[in-house]
Scaffold this motif. Structure first.
Motif, short mmCIF file in Angstrom:
data_model
loop_
_atom_site.label_atom_id
_atom_site.label_comp_id
_atom_site.label_asym_id
_atom_site.label_seq_id
_atom_site.Cartn_x
_atom_site.Cartn_y
_atom_site.Cartn_z
N ARG A 114 -69.82 39.88 32.58
CA ARG A 114 -68.78 39.62 33.51
C ARG A 114 -69.22 38.05 34.31
N ALA A 115 -70.30 37.21 33.32
CA ALA A 115 -70.11 35.79 34.27
C ALA A 115 -69.58 35.35 32.68
N GLU A 116 -69.93 36.26 31.31
CA GLU A 116 -69.76 35.04 30.34
C GLU A 116 -68.64 35.28 29.97
N MET A 117 -67.55 36.32 30.75
CA MET A 117 -66.59 36.64 30.60
C MET A 117 -66.01 35.63 30.85
N GLU A 118 -65.91 35.62 32.29
CA GLU A 118 -65.40 34.00 33.30
C GLU A 118 -65.60 33.15 33.27
N ALA A 119 -67.06 32.49 32.57
CA ALA A 119 -66.60 31.43 32.01
C ALA A 119 -66.37 31.16 30.76
N VAL A 120 -66.10 31.33 29.95
CA VAL A 120 -65.21 31.66 28.56
C VAL A 120 -63.74 31.18 28.74
N VAL A 121 -62.70 32.72 30.08
CA VAL A 121 -61.75 32.44 30.49
C VAL A 121 -61.37 30.94 30.68
N LEU A 122 -62.83 30.38 31.68
CA LEU A 122 -62.84 29.23 32.58
C LEU A 122 -62.19 28.21 31.39
N ALA A 123 -63.15 27.92 30.81
CA ALA A 123 -63.70 27.26 29.30
C ALA A 123 -62.63 27.07 28.68
N THR A 124 -61.76 28.19 28.46
CA THR A 124 -60.56 27.60 27.19
C THR A 124 -59.63 28.33 28.18
N HIS A 125 -58.44 29.45 27.89
CA HIS A 125 -57.91 30.13 28.62
C HIS A 125 -57.79 31.49 28.67
N ALA A 126 -56.48 31.97 29.57
CA ALA A 126 -56.69 34.10 29.41
C ALA A 126 -56.55 34.38 27.94
N ALA A 127 -55.59 33.67 27.52
CA ALA A 127 -55.48 34.55 25.71
C ALA A 127 -56.31 34.12 24.80
N ASP A 128 -56.36 33.47 24.93
CA ASP A 128 -58.28 32.50 23.71
C ASP A 128 -58.31 33.67 23.09
N GLU A 129 -59.29 33.46 21.91
CA GLU A 129 -59.31 35.01 20.80
C GLU A 129 -60.80 35.39 21.73
N GLY A 130 -62.23 33.52 21.95
CA GLY A 130 -62.91 34.67 22.34
C GLY A 130 -62.68 35.10 24.14
N ALA A 131 -61.99 34.26 24.82
CA ALA A 131 -62.20 35.29 25.84
C ALA A 131 -61.36 36.62 25.84
N VAL A 132 -60.48 37.16 25.18
CA VAL A 132 -60.48 38.45 24.77
C VAL A 132 -61.41 39.31 24.33
N ALA A 133 -61.77 38.74 23.32
CA ALA A 133 -63.06 39.14 22.70
C ALA A 133 -64.25 38.78 24.11
N ALA A 134 -64.80 38.32 25.34
CA ALA A 134 -65.60 38.32 26.18
C ALA A 134 -65.09 39.51 27.07
N TYR A 135 -63.60 39.57 27.37
CA TYR A 135 -63.13 40.94 28.36
C TYR A 135 -63.77 42.08 27.50
N PHE A 136 -63.47 42.62 25.86
CA PHE A 136 -63.42 43.27 25.43
C PHE A 136 -65.03 43.76 25.49
N ASP A 137 -65.97 43.02 25.34
CA ASP A 137 -67.31 43.79 25.84
C ASP A 137 -67.33 43.77 26.88
N PHE A 138 -67.30 42.96 27.91
CA PHE A 138 -67.28 43.54 29.32
C PHE A 138 -67.39 45.05 29.48
N ALA A 139 -66.16 45.66 29.35
CA ALA A 139 -65.03 46.97 29.52
C ALA A 139 -65.72 47.65 29.12
N HIS A 140 -66.25 47.47 27.70
CA HIS A 140 -66.96 48.19 26.91
C HIS A 140 -68.17 48.59 27.81
N ALA A 141 -68.89 47.89 28.15
CA ALA A 141 -70.10 47.90 29.08
C ALA A 141 -70.21 48.45 30.00
N LEU A 142 -69.39 48.32 30.68
CA LEU A 142 -68.83 49.04 31.71
C LEU A 142 -68.31 50.05 32.30
#
Length: 140
Positions: A75-103
């Protein structure tokens, strides 16, 4: 009991566990995972190669604590990537999916532990104590 995990879930948990243990998250991993949680993540990581067999309630609770720590790290990693890039950035989307799968795994694990607690109470007539959590075995 067996906790079924698909490929994406296992990959997300492994990635999150490694990130948490190696401090790859932009904030302090120690804050995210106290030493007990880190130890449980370290114990869980080698077992993350597919479905998890959990024989006791204590084992399920330990796995749940480890997965929860991984989820919070992701969750922290996803938030950091979204804030550092953009919500639609490929890294942010990948971080979201990792978080969602683990959740999702965390939720299933919590449900499984609840079922184990209920079965122990049904069989023994009492809520599970630490001894019952360690000794009451659940077959696969």
């Amino acid at each position: 009991m067996i906790l079924r995990c698909n490929y994406e879930e296992v990959r997300a948990l492994k990635s999150g566990a490694r990130s948490l243990l190696h401090g790859d998250v932009g904030i302090s991993a120690t804050v995210l995972a106290p030493s007990e949680s880190r130890a449980r993540v370290e114990a869980l990581l080698p077992r993350l190669d597919g479905d998890l067999s959990l024989m006791t309630l204590q084992e399920a609770r330990s796995a749940a604590m480890a997965v929860h720590a991984i989820v919070e790290s992701l969750r922290a990693e996803m938030e950091a990537v979204v804030l550092a890039t953009h919500a639609a950035d490929e890294g942010a989307v990948a971080a979201y999916f990792d978080f969602a799968h683990a959740l999702t795994v965390s939720n299933r694990l919590q449900e499984m532990a609840g079922e184990m607690e209920a079965l122990i109470e049904l069989v023994t007539g009492e809520p599970p104590d630490p001894r019952a959590a360690r000794s009451f075995r659940f077959p696969d």
